[in-house]
Design a protein around this motif. Structure first.
Motif, PDB file in Angstrom:
ATOM      1  N   LEU A 174      10.760  -3.861  -3.535  1.00 14.88           N
ATOM      2  CA  LEU A 174       9.404  -4.287  -3.217  1.00 14.88           C
ATOM      3  C   LEU A 174       8.869  -5.254  -4.271  1.00 14.88           C
ATOM      4  CD1 LEU A 174       7.882  -0.879  -2.042  1.00 14.88           C
ATOM      5  CD2 LEU A 174       8.296  -2.882  -0.600  1.00 14.88           C
ATOM      6  N   SER A 175       9.130  -4.971  -5.526  1.00 16.65           N
ATOM      7  CA  SER A 175       8.618  -5.823  -6.598  1.00 16.65           C
ATOM      8  C   SER A 175       9.283  -7.192  -6.600  1.00 16.65           C
ATOM      9  CB  SER A 175       8.799  -5.142  -7.953  1.00 16.65           C
ATOM     10  OG  SER A 175      10.158  -5.109  -8.335  1.00 16.65           O
ATOM     11  N   GLU A 176      10.541  -7.248  -6.127  1.00 21.38           N
ATOM     12  CA  GLU A 176      11.275  -8.512  -6.120  1.00 21.38           C
ATOM     13  C   GLU A 176      11.161  -9.248  -4.790  1.00 21.38           C
ATOM     14  OE1 GLU A 176      15.265  -7.432  -7.097  1.00 21.38           O
ATOM     15  OE2 GLU A 176      14.887  -7.391  -9.258  1.00 21.38           O
ATOM     16  N   GLY A 177      10.555  -8.609  -3.802  1.00 19.71           N
ATOM     17  CA  GLY A 177      10.485  -9.208  -2.481  1.00 19.71           C
ATOM     18  C   GLY A 177      11.822  -9.214  -1.772  1.00 19.71           C
TER      19      GLY A 177
ATOM     20  N   PHE B 279      15.081  -4.894   2.620  1.00 20.25           N
ATOM     21  CA  PHE B 279      15.871  -3.667   2.505  1.00 20.25           C
ATOM     22  C   PHE B 279      15.591  -2.760   3.689  1.00 20.25           C
ATOM     23  CE2 PHE B 279      11.783  -2.651   0.715  1.00 20.25           C
ATOM     24  CZ  PHE B 279      11.548  -1.346   1.122  1.00 20.25           C
ATOM     25  N   PHE B 280      16.462  -1.782   3.847  1.00 17.42           N
ATOM     26  CA  PHE B 280      16.269  -0.733   4.843  1.00 17.42           C
ATOM     27  C   PHE B 280      16.876   0.536   4.266  1.00 17.42           C
ATOM     28  CE2 PHE B 280      17.142   1.835   8.593  1.00 17.42           C
ATOM     29  CZ  PHE B 280      15.994   1.636   9.354  1.00 17.42           C
ATOM     30  N   VAL B 281      16.163   1.675   4.447  1.00 16.64           N
ATOM     31  CA  VAL B 281      16.598   2.928   3.846  1.00 16.64           C
ATOM     32  C   VAL B 281      17.194   3.855   4.899  1.00 16.64           C
ATOM     33  CG1 VAL B 281      15.929   4.890   2.407  1.00 16.64           C
ATOM     34  CG2 VAL B 281      14.704   2.714   2.188  1.00 16.64           C
TER      35      VAL B 281
ATOM     36  N   GLU C 180       0.844  -1.190   0.000  1.00 13.06           N
ATOM     37  CA  GLU C 180       0.000   0.000   0.000  1.00 13.06           C
ATOM     38  C   GLU C 180       0.869   1.226   0.000  1.00 13.06           C
ATOM     39  OE1 GLU C 180      -3.076   2.015   3.062  1.00 13.06           O
ATOM     40  OE2 GLU C 180      -3.588   0.009   2.377  1.00 13.06           O
ATOM     41  N   ARG C 181       0.584   2.167  -0.906  1.00  6.20           N
ATOM     42  CA  ARG C 181       1.307   3.418  -0.988  1.00  6.20           C
ATOM     43  C   ARG C 181       0.331   4.507  -1.361  1.00  6.20           C
ATOM     44  NH1 ARG C 181       6.157   4.960  -5.196  1.00  6.20           N
ATOM     45  NH2 ARG C 181       6.626   6.981  -4.317  1.00  6.20           N
TER      46      ARG C 181
ATOM     47  N   ASP D  20       8.295   7.386   3.716  1.00  2.36           N
ATOM     48  CA  ASP D  20       7.486   7.237   4.922  1.00  2.36           C
ATOM     49  C   ASP D  20       6.778   5.894   5.000  1.00  2.36           C
ATOM     50  OD1 ASP D  20       8.287   9.740   5.651  1.00  2.36           O
ATOM     51  OD2 ASP D  20       6.360  10.727   5.292  1.00  2.36           O
ATOM     52  N   ASP D  21       6.560   5.252   3.849  1.00  4.22           N
ATOM     53  CA  ASP D  21       5.797   4.004   3.833  1.00  4.22           C
ATOM     54  C   ASP D  21       6.675   2.759   3.892  1.00  4.22           C
ATOM     55  OD1 ASP D  21       6.854   4.567   1.307  1.00  4.22           O
ATOM     56  OD2 ASP D  21       5.291   3.400   0.278  1.00  4.22           O
TER      57      ASP D  21
END
Length: 298
Positions: free
Chosen positions: A45-48, A51-53, A4-5, A66-67
């Motif tokens: 996200l598309s590849e599953g 990650f961390f930003v 969800e975005r 934010d999401d």
């Protein structure tokens, strides 16, 4: 499975595993300015891919992450950043998006950052020297694998050739060649990736201000005659994993507004963000947009 975005749910495609299980390795994304860091997030996200930003304060666009899991970081607060990276189990690290390099007092380095800067020493004089030293430190001391954004977004670097409807004339091609010569000379001093040339005259060289500001500065320096050319190439021997040349629609708009006749980028090594929109703007303005292979015979 959905994500969800902005209040809208959309399906996440099934994971596309790369050879060697690359998408299972947790990626740390050090996010600077522009939209490119978000593109890396969306690819994960598309590849599953986990990650961390790490969102660089005063560089990354507010609210863009934010999401997703993220942490704001100050460039000088290396201790907190390294601690969180270990807690998150980061395995690979990518640095993406422009960051204006601050002065040492403005950076306000903590004890960890001072330790790193002391080890780097004189190698930090230029941007590329600093990046090489920082990458080396991360790899040696923390065991992270530093990856280039081009390994994650594999469709953004153009092959050699004309990208839009307009082609450079003989005079523009001469200016492109002149720009390449200037950039090759500047590479030895670790200065800049871009130059603006008009009828053989160098109107400006990119320094700390960045490409868009270079173009704006050169707008008032243009002479009568052909509009001039922006030439943007990687420095010879540049550390491409952390500072790959990148252009987007805003740069094309700036070149148009400055009255330039076109833009030449290095084929296969320059990232073009939203290439279709870049070509659309250039075509409408009568500007050329070409990708040049510097190793090709003249």
């Amino acid at each position: 499975m959905t994500r969800e975005r902005d209040g809208v749910s959309d399906p996440v495609p099934p994971r596309a595993e790369r050879p060697g299980g690359e998408t299972s390795r947790k990626l740390g994304i050090v996010a600077g300015g522009g939209k490119l860091p978000r593109r890396v997030v969306d690819r994960c996200l598309s590849e599953g891919r986990p990650f961390f930003v790490f969102v660089i304060e005063n560089a990354a666009e507010p609210g863009l992450f934010d999401d997703v899991p993220h942490m704001p970081i100050r460039l000088g607060a290396a201790g907190a950043y390294l601690k969180r990276a270990k807690e998150e189990g980061i395995q690979d690290l990518v640095m993406v998006g422009p960051v204006t390099r601050p002065s040492l007092p403005a950076m306000r380095p903590d004890a960890t950052a001072l330790k790193v800067l002391t080890r780097i020493g004189a190698r930090a004089l230029g941007d590329d020297g600093l990046l090489r030293a920082v990458i080396g430190y991360f790899e040696r001391e923390h065991g992270w694998r530093i990856v280039g954004v081009d390994t994650l977004l594999t469709d953004m670097s153009p092959e050699p050739g004309q990208l839009g409807a307009h082609a450079p004339d003989a005079g523009a091609l001469s200016d492109v060649a002149r720009g390449q010569e200037v950039l090759a000379a500047l590479a030895k001093a670790d200065v800049g990736q871009a130059v603006v040339v008009q009828e053989g005259l160098v109107l400006g060289v990119e320094a700390i201000e960045g490409t868009d500001s270079l173009i704006a500065r050169c707008a008032g320096l243009r002479r009568e005659g052909a509009g001039g050319v922006l030439v943007k190439f990687a420095k010879q021997g540049q550390e491409m994993r952390a500072d790959r040349p990148t252009l987007g629609p805003r740069t094309v708009e700036g070149a148009r507004d400055a009255g330039l006749s076109g833009i030449a980028v290095e084929a296969r090594r320059t990232l073009l963000v939203d290439r279709e929109r870049m070509v659309e703007i250039a075509d409408a303005a009568g500007m050329f947009l070409v990708a040049v292979d510097p190793s090709a015979d003249a």
